[in-house]
Design a protein around this motif. Structure first.
Motif, PDB file in Angstrom:
ATOM      1  N   HIS A 178       7.195   1.494 -34.794  1.00 31.35           N
ATOM      2  CA  HIS A 178       5.875   1.864 -34.286  1.00 31.35           C
ATOM      3  C   HIS A 178       4.746   1.554 -35.256  1.00 31.35           C
ATOM      4  O   HIS A 178       3.642   1.195 -34.828  1.00 31.35           O
ATOM      5  CB  HIS A 178       5.871   3.340 -33.893  1.00 31.35           C
ATOM      6  N   HIS A 179       4.990   1.656 -36.558  1.00 33.05           N
ATOM      7  CA  HIS A 179       3.897   1.347 -37.481  1.00 33.05           C
ATOM      8  C   HIS A 179       3.546  -0.138 -37.445  1.00 33.05           C
ATOM      9  O   HIS A 179       2.372  -0.505 -37.605  1.00 33.05           O
ATOM     10  CB  HIS A 179       4.235   1.804 -38.903  1.00 33.05           C
ATOM     11  N   GLU A 221       8.541  12.326 -29.409  1.00 33.60           N
ATOM     12  CA  GLU A 221       7.270  12.560 -30.067  1.00 33.60           C
ATOM     13  C   GLU A 221       6.390  11.333 -29.892  1.00 33.60           C
ATOM     14  O   GLU A 221       6.870  10.197 -29.907  1.00 33.60           O
ATOM     15  CB  GLU A 221       7.489  12.833 -31.557  1.00 33.60           C
ATOM     16  N   PRO A 223       4.304   8.451 -31.015  1.00 30.89           N
ATOM     17  CA  PRO A 223       4.284   7.758 -32.306  1.00 30.89           C
ATOM     18  C   PRO A 223       2.928   7.890 -32.995  1.00 30.89           C
ATOM     19  O   PRO A 223       1.879   7.943 -32.345  1.00 30.89           O
ATOM     20  CB  PRO A 223       4.564   6.294 -31.925  1.00 30.89           C
ATOM     21  N   GLU A 224       2.970   7.931 -34.309  1.00 30.58           N
ATOM     22  CA  GLU A 224       1.736   8.028 -35.089  1.00 30.58           C
ATOM     23  C   GLU A 224       0.857   6.813 -34.824  1.00 30.58           C
ATOM     24  O   GLU A 224       1.336   5.670 -34.790  1.00 30.58           O
ATOM     25  CB  GLU A 224       2.065   8.119 -36.579  1.00 30.58           C
ATOM     26  N   GLY A 225      -0.422   7.073 -34.619  1.00 32.09           N
ATOM     27  CA  GLY A 225      -1.362   5.998 -34.341  1.00 32.09           C
ATOM     28  C   GLY A 225      -1.569   5.733 -32.869  1.00 32.09           C
ATOM     29  O   GLY A 225      -2.362   4.872 -32.501  1.00 32.09           O
ATOM     30  N   THR A 227      -1.742   7.437 -28.621  1.00 32.77           N
ATOM     31  CA  THR A 227      -1.801   8.544 -27.672  1.00 32.77           C
ATOM     32  C   THR A 227      -0.985   8.140 -26.449  1.00 32.77           C
ATOM     33  O   THR A 227      -0.937   6.956 -26.092  1.00 32.77           O
ATOM     34  CB  THR A 227      -3.246   8.851 -27.247  1.00 32.77           C
ATOM     35  N   TYR A 284       1.815   3.926 -24.234  1.00 30.54           N
ATOM     36  CA  TYR A 284       0.995   4.502 -25.276  1.00 30.54           C
ATOM     37  C   TYR A 284      -0.230   3.626 -25.518  1.00 30.54           C
ATOM     38  O   TYR A 284      -0.165   2.397 -25.373  1.00 30.54           O
ATOM     39  CB  TYR A 284       1.784   4.618 -26.586  1.00 30.54           C
ATOM     40  N   ARG A 286      -3.093   2.492 -28.380  1.00 29.69           N
ATOM     41  CA  ARG A 286      -3.419   2.450 -29.821  1.00 29.69           C
ATOM     42  C   ARG A 286      -4.744   3.164 -30.046  1.00 29.69           C
ATOM     43  O   ARG A 286      -5.736   2.856 -29.410  1.00 29.69           O
ATOM     44  CB  ARG A 286      -3.515   0.988 -30.279  1.00 29.69           C
ATOM     45  N   LYS A 287      -4.721   4.132 -30.970  1.00 26.01           N
ATOM     46  CA  LYS A 287      -5.962   4.868 -31.268  1.00 26.01           C
ATOM     47  C   LYS A 287      -6.984   3.948 -31.916  1.00 26.01           C
ATOM     48  O   LYS A 287      -6.631   3.022 -32.653  1.00 26.01           O
ATOM     49  CB  LYS A 287      -5.648   6.043 -32.209  1.00 26.01           C
TER      50      LYS A 287
END
Length: 287
Positions: A178-179, A221, A223-225, A227, A284, A286-287
């Protein structure tokens, strides 16, 4: 087809932008990567490999190609294409809509996306897989005079793609990083991730394994970064006729290696099998 090959690639050795010059991709530091006669480029340096021949084998790739081209997963491809093309139509018309299939296999989902986009805005596509056999198969099915996609041997852990250049990333039953997906996506870009649901291929698993673990659906969860925008369950049944089709399904999955010799023999003895396809589609932003 309404797509062109994606161009914003980077050198896997130093991260500098690559430029296509004749039949090779080159960076400003002088590193050069030849385009194979089949139309793909290998951007997986030896230091990023965990084995001499990583990813799916030639046998697995051939089995998956036959199985997917028979249309058994077409409802999944249609659902993915619908969401991607809806997002594409909402973007400014002045630029190409860039899409990466991270773990593209033999290219089935990108080809279906390109077909579905015949009357929409142009797409800029790149298919990447760590298996050279998968990318070779994908490239061989492309039109060399008018390719729909850039086909790349590479790793999801080190995507050879320029930062913030993609409008969307697909990860179809693959291994998400995800990163890296967040890095290559533009702000508000989409990650479309599909994974097996609890009941996926349950009837096959009942044949090849002595017992099954209880079905469990766990919440992922975000993923970081990112929504989370949307989650959908895609569940339907398919009927396989003949030992060849059943054998292809088994050969294209990790179950081929996880099952015992006795379990594989039980599957090989079947002449027909009705199966549940249970996939979970998650979108998702990307923020």
């Amino acid at each position: 087809m309404n797509s062109t090959p994606f161009q914003a690639l980077v050198c896997p050795l130093d991260g500098k932008p690559l430029h296509l010059a004749g039949s090779a991709w080159r960076c400003s530091a002088g590193h050069s990567f030849d385009v194979a006669k089949q139309g793909y480029v290998n951007l997986l340096p030896v230091q990023q490999k965990r084995s001499t021949d990583p990813g799916d084998s030639k046998l697995m790739v051939a089995a998956r190609q036959r199985f997917l081209e028979a249309g058994y997963y077409q409802p999944i491809a249609q659902a993915v294409s619908k969401h991607l093309l809806s997002h594409a139509e909402a973007q400014p018309a002045s630029s190409l809509f860039g899409c990466l299939d991270a773990g593209c296999g033999e290219g089935y989902y990108l080809r279906e996306l390109s077909r579905a986009a015949s009357n929409s805005r142009p797409l800029s596509l790149v298919g990447l897989d760590i298996s050279k056999w998968a990318v070779l198969s994908a490239a061989k099915q492309d039109d060399k005079q008018s390719p729909l996609c850039s086909w790349v041997v590479g790793s999801n852990a080190h995507l050879p793609v320029q930062t913030a250049t993609l409008d969307s990333v697909l990860c179809m039953f693959g291994f998400p990083v995800h990163h890296e997906f967040a890095r290559v996506l533009k702000p508000s870009g989409l990650l479309v991730q599909v994974e097996a649901g609890a009941g996926h291929l349950r009837e096959l698993r009942e044949v090849i394994y002595p017992t099954l673990k209880p079905d469990a659906i766990s919440e992922r969860e975000v993923p970081e970064g990112f929504t989370q925008l949307f989650t959908e369950s895609l569940s339907y049944q398919i009927a396989l006729e003949g030992q060849d089709s059943i054998g292809d399904l088994l050969a294209m999955t990790p179950h081929l290696y996880r099952a015992s010799q006795e379990g594989r023999a039980r599957a090989a003895a079947l002449n027909a099998l009705t199966l549940t396809v249970d996939a979970r589609l998650m979108i998702y932003e990307r923020k």
